[in-house]
Design an enzyme around this catalytic site. Sequence first.
Site, PDB file in Angstrom:
ATOM      1  CE  LYS A  59      -4.304  -1.732   0.627  1.00  0.00           C
ATOM      2  NZ  LYS A  59      -5.510  -1.363  -0.153  1.00  0.00           N
ATOM      3  CB  SER A 306      -0.333  -8.342  -0.526  1.00  0.00           C
ATOM      4  OG  SER A 306      -1.275  -8.976   0.321  1.00  0.00           O
TER       5      SER A 306
END
Length: 319
Positions: A59, A306
């Site tokens: 992110k 992730s």
Amino acid sequence: MTPRAIDFITRKRIADIEPIIRPYIRRTPVVNLNGHDFGLNLDNLAVKLELFQQSGSFKARGAFTNLLTREIPSAGVAAASGGNHGAAVAYAAMKLGIPAKIFVPNIASPAKLHRLREYGAELVIAGELYADALAACDAWTPQSGALSVHAFDQLETLLGQGTVGMEFEEQSADLDTLLVPVGGGGLIGGIAAWYAGQVRLVGVEPEAAPTLHKALEAGRPVDAKAGGIAADSLAPRRVGELMFPLAQSYVDGVVLVTDEAIREAQEKLWKVLRVVAEPGGATAFAGLCSGRYKPEPKERIGVIISGGNTVAVDFTAVR
């Protein structure tokens, strides 16, 4: 008029963004493995470890893209998040000297709340789920004059996340298939724009939060249930409007995995690689380990891990 993401989010624009954010992000490693190490009938497995990214997840790429390319008002920025996006925006704001206010639901993990406080953001806990935090953020932002930084339904966010695909292609140029975790779709949308059909893209979602699966069935983003072990990162209720045309054009399919499969993927990553991934971070790998995606033995598979914003787990103690 806002441009369509499928026209605006292109390889060239992603490549143009990369040097802007490069001073602030890490080039995360790719580990080339034999799938047999994990009990898989698979020779070629490339795992990209985005949990080693700044703020603990991919992110950071989208957060820095927003803060470096958009006009920032004196009131600073605001974001709603299950935890990872908020941590990324808070980290980017800290590095750039920008005030940040982050809205999170009460399901956000202690590890993610700790990161947010560590980065100095003002923290607001609002509601049960991400959608509740987003509603609170959307209500506060116009009154404050702050810039809203959306976790996935924002062109700049998609451009930043697309640099994951750019890096992965440079590090593993011969992939046949790439497995990507899906929540709101910012990551798979950006990656889809980068590869544009050059590799097979498969989304992996929890059965308890099948946002892209339901959207592809309906032909448009629709509400889906939002729960499960990865709810603080992969349960936004629906995918973004901007990423959906990219998914329709370039995502080959979605597989759904159980919470138990996600836990088992976390355990395997720890046992074999000594990597502690959060549930959402291990979800794409769960699609492979559970057999929901069945590769050919010679298929060259890529998987994105992730995020890693979780507390360390003694898997031997919970089995």
